[in-house]
Motif scaffolding. Structure first.
Motif, mmCIF file in Angstrom:
data_model
loop_
_atom_site.group_PDB
_atom_site.id
_atom_site.type_symbol
_atom_site.label_atom_id
_atom_site.label_comp_id
_atom_site.label_asym_id
_atom_site.label_seq_id
_atom_site.Cartn_x
_atom_site.Cartn_y
_atom_site.Cartn_z
ATOM 1 N N UNK A 252 -27.175 -142.157 35.025
ATOM 2 C CA UNK A 252 -27.702 -142.989 33.945
ATOM 3 C C UNK A 252 -28.385 -144.210 34.538
ATOM 4 N N UNK A 253 -29.557 -144.508 34.019
ATOM 5 C CA UNK A 253 -30.328 -145.665 34.458
ATOM 6 C C UNK A 253 -30.334 -146.699 33.341
ATOM 7 N N UNK A 254 -29.956 -147.930 33.660
ATOM 8 C CA UNK A 254 -30.041 -149.025 32.695
ATOM 9 C C UNK A 254 -31.475 -149.543 32.677
ATOM 10 N N UNK A 255 -31.991 -149.762 31.468
ATOM 11 C CA UNK A 255 -33.390 -150.117 31.284
ATOM 12 C C UNK A 255 -33.518 -151.538 30.729
ATOM 13 N N UNK A 256 -34.365 -152.333 31.350
ATOM 14 C CA UNK A 256 -34.738 -153.634 30.815
ATOM 15 C C UNK A 256 -35.915 -153.409 29.870
ATOM 16 N N UNK A 257 -35.675 -153.586 28.573
ATOM 17 C CA UNK A 257 -36.726 -153.332 27.587
ATOM 18 C C UNK A 257 -37.497 -154.600 27.221
ATOM 19 N N UNK A 258 -37.169 -155.710 27.857
ATOM 20 C CA UNK A 258 -37.910 -156.954 27.624
ATOM 21 C C UNK A 258 -39.060 -157.079 28.624
ATOM 22 N N UNK A 259 -38.712 -157.245 29.888
ATOM 23 C CA UNK A 259 -39.729 -157.433 30.919
ATOM 24 C C UNK A 259 -40.006 -156.154 31.709
ATOM 25 N N UNK A 260 -39.138 -155.139 31.542
ATOM 26 C CA UNK A 260 -39.256 -153.939 32.349
ATOM 27 C C UNK A 260 -38.321 -154.005 33.536
ATOM 28 N N UNK A 261 -37.866 -152.849 33.985
ATOM 29 C CA UNK A 261 -36.967 -152.788 35.124
ATOM 30 C C UNK A 261 -35.961 -151.655 34.955
ATOM 31 N N UNK A 262 -35.606 -151.032 36.058
ATOM 32 C CA UNK A 262 -34.677 -149.902 36.066
ATOM 33 C C UNK A 262 -33.589 -150.144 37.101
ATOM 34 N N UNK A 263 -32.342 -149.816 36.725
ATOM 35 C CA UNK A 263 -31.217 -150.006 37.636
ATOM 36 C C UNK A 263 -30.189 -148.917 37.402
ATOM 37 N N UNK A 264 -29.695 -148.323 38.477
ATOM 38 C CA UNK A 264 -28.690 -147.270 38.380
ATOM 39 C C UNK A 264 -27.383 -147.844 37.855
ATOM 40 N N UNK A 265 -26.782 -147.147 36.881
ATOM 41 C CA UNK A 265 -25.476 -147.536 36.356
ATOM 42 C C UNK A 265 -24.396 -146.947 37.262
ATOM 43 N N UNK A 266 -23.634 -147.779 37.974
ATOM 44 C CA UNK A 266 -22.642 -147.255 38.918
ATOM 45 C C UNK A 266 -21.417 -146.642 38.243
ATOM 46 N N UNK A 267 -21.274 -146.847 36.944
ATOM 47 C CA UNK A 267 -20.085 -146.364 36.235
ATOM 48 C C UNK A 267 -20.252 -144.971 35.649
ATOM 49 N N UNK A 268 -21.459 -144.420 35.746
ATOM 50 C CA UNK A 268 -21.715 -143.107 35.137
ATOM 51 C C UNK A 268 -22.168 -142.117 36.199
ATOM 52 N N UNK A 269 -21.468 -141.010 36.305
ATOM 53 C CA UNK A 269 -21.866 -139.939 37.226
ATOM 54 C C UNK A 269 -21.183 -138.649 36.785
ATOM 55 N N UNK A 270 -21.978 -137.632 36.515
ATOM 56 C CA UNK A 270 -21.439 -136.312 36.180
ATOM 57 C C UNK A 270 -21.787 -135.373 37.322
ATOM 58 N N UNK A 271 -20.767 -134.837 37.965
ATOM 59 C CA UNK A 271 -20.956 -133.991 39.136
ATOM 60 C C UNK A 271 -20.839 -132.523 38.725
ATOM 61 N N UNK A 272 -21.980 -131.857 38.586
ATOM 62 C CA UNK A 272 -21.971 -130.435 38.249
ATOM 63 C C UNK A 272 -21.684 -129.566 39.477
ATOM 64 N N UNK A 273 -21.489 -130.208 40.612
ATOM 65 C CA UNK A 273 -21.032 -129.486 41.792
ATOM 66 C C UNK A 273 -19.542 -129.201 41.758
ATOM 67 N N UNK A 274 -18.839 -129.833 40.803
ATOM 68 C CA UNK A 274 -17.382 -129.681 40.703
ATOM 69 C C UNK A 274 -16.987 -128.868 39.473
ATOM 70 N N UNK A 275 -17.885 -128.038 38.972
ATOM 71 C CA UNK A 275 -17.592 -127.240 37.784
ATOM 72 C C UNK A 275 -16.569 -126.142 38.078
ATOM 73 N N UNK A 276 -15.768 -125.746 37.098
ATOM 74 C CA UNK A 276 -14.695 -124.759 37.328
ATOM 75 C C UNK A 276 -15.181 -123.429 37.892
#
Length: 476
Positions: free
Chosen positions: A430-454
């Motif tokens: 997930x990327x956090x978006x600055x909708x005022x001036x613009x800007x993108x930053x990775x959200x360190x709290x969100x990660x879904x690893x499809x490499x670990x699927x059952x």
């Protein structure tokens, strides 16, 4: 959103306007198509439900998996049975997610209404039925229509020839109705499409022949004319091919196609993958359509790769609901870009972030700057995970502040360019978006690893919210 009184509904699904949609509730669930096709794992593709509610104990985790009943489908894009184009119809309901299968030509219809957290299979449209009634195969993009029908682009005939491509119509019960376009008005190639009813126009793009791209990418196939470079302008809803726009070498392999969301606007964009340009299309004063390059991503000079220069490979983009920002991915380079498009003719780069790619630190591929220095992208690890592959599919929150990203493009191309992705599986960030001036930053709290699927590592692609989004809803 659709309102309801004690006795009856007063409106249909979605929202009355794109700006109204931006005030909708925050997303809590997202559906993701996941593949085992092409990975060497003899398992069916499936639809994953991911929890995206930060207040939930299962935040950023897969909470349900719906496996398809067949092998070898290659789920790819998805669409709804009804969206904001049906907002004026109180009898319409956004209840079913449409899952075209690019390789098997099946179309799955999934019920998301009964239990949004655990969707169930409702119906299968078999390829034999589609072929018998239309001659079409390789279904790709799906859009709902205000009439209640569902329209899908199909990229070829059963042999993978592009000359058999066209547009499939399903009725509201998901029965095959036939082709949408008039006889003799099929395009040279198919891929994506978007319609803008107030301008009585639909525009479609042209990846190329399935017989070529399903085997992986070969540059000779471009020279042999097996990939597209055209946009096709149709009358809407009549299905008459009015104009063919040749984008030339600046528009090689045009893929995702989108008008601005404001239904009064007569302009939009197409992402041209191989040329790595965003081409703007627009209506001219005489009523015909023209085009121009609006954004150009320069190729990187590289070492230790198959070519001396590496294109960005723009294979996906989207537009915020207020038509202020355009977001694109460079699948090879590994970056996501945010452009201000308040002046559609002159986009301005206001945000950029790297989330993978072929030139990240640790890769054998090295970019060379204009002054001869070696360069590699600094890609931040998330929760101890090195990001694999390159960014492909995106989905933007209704308010425009959160951008979700997966990294599988198409399993034959994944295997060719990112073999580690096939081996270890996809992820979703997930990327956090600055909708005022613009800007993108990775959200360190969100990660879904499809490499670990059952069932083993899988490849993740298209994402959809239960209530609609900026890549599925069209306003009339």
């Amino acid at each position: 959103m659709a309102t309801q009184t004690k006795c009856c509904k007063t409106s249909g699904p979605g929202y009355g306007t794109p700006l109204e949609a931006m005030t909708g509730p925050r997303e809590t669930l997202i559906y993701v198509t996941c593949l085992y096709t092409g990975t060497g794992r003899e398992k069916p593709d499936y639809l994953a439900t991911v929890d995206v509610d930060p207040n939930s104990p299962t935040y950023s985790k897969v909470i349900h998996r719906l496996p398809m009943p067949y092998l070898g489908d290659e789920l790819h894009h998805t669409g709804w049975n009804a969206c904001s184009s049906c907002h004026q119809d109180p009898s319409a309901n956004r209840s079913f997610l449409i899952l075209p299968s690019l390789m098997s030509s099946r179309i799955y219809v999934v019920d998301t209404k009964k239990d949004p957290k655990a969707p169930s299979l409702h119906k299968i449209v078999q390829p034999e039925d589609i072929l018998e009634k239309t001659g079409l195969a390789y279904p790709h993009t799906s859009h709902c229509l205000a009439s209640g029908d569902i329209m899908l682009s199909c990229l070829g005939d059963k042999h993978g020839n592009a000359k058999g491509c066209g547009f499939l119509l399903l009725d509201s019960e998901f029965n095959v109705k036939g082709r949408w376009e008039k006889p003799g008005h099929s395009p040279l190639f198919c891929d994506d499409f978007w319609y803008q009813p107030r301008h009585k126009t639909m525009i479609s793009s042209s990846i190329g022949a399935p017989v070529a791209f399903t085997k992986g990418f070969n540059l000779q196939d471009v020279a042999d004319g097996l990939y597209g470079r055209h946009l096709f302008v149709y009358s809407w809803p009549d299905g008459e091919l009015k104009q063919t726009l040749d984008l030339g070498d600046t528009g090689l392999v045009p893929l995702e196609t989108r008008f601005l969301h404001d239904p009064t606007k007569d302009t939009g964009y197409v992402g041209c993958a191989l040329s790595s340009n965003m081409v703007r299309f627009y209506k001219t004063p005489d009523g015909s359509w023209s085009h121009e390059v609006a954004i150009s991503v320069k190729p990187l000079k590289v070492e230790n790769w198959i070519l001396p220069e590496m294109p960005g490979l723009i294979n996906f983009f989207l537009i915020s609901l207020d038509d202020r920002f355009l977001y694109l991915v460079n699948w090879f380079h590994g970056d996501i870009r945010q452009y201000n498009i308040e002046d559609p003719k002159s986009p301005v780069l206001v945000g950029q972030v790297w989330v993978g790619g072929l030139v990240q630190h640790g890769s054998p591929v090295v970019a060379v700057t204009e002054d001869g220095k070696a360069w590699q992208a600094n890609v931040t690890e998330i929760q101890g995970h090195r990001l694999r592959g390159g960014p492909h599919m995106m989905q933007l929150s209704l308010d425009g502040k959160r951008l979700y990203v997966t990294n599988s493009m198409f399993s034959p191309w994944d295997r060719q360019f990112y073999p580690e992705l096939v081996e270890k599986g996809s992820h979703m960030v997930q990327i956090d978006v600055d909708t005022d001036k613009g800007g993108l930053e990775v959200n360190p709290n969100f990660f879904v690893d499809f490499g670990a699927e059952p069932e083993g590592p899988s490849l993740a692609q298209e994402m959809r919210y239960p209530g609609g989004d900026c890549t599925s809803d069209i306003w009339i």
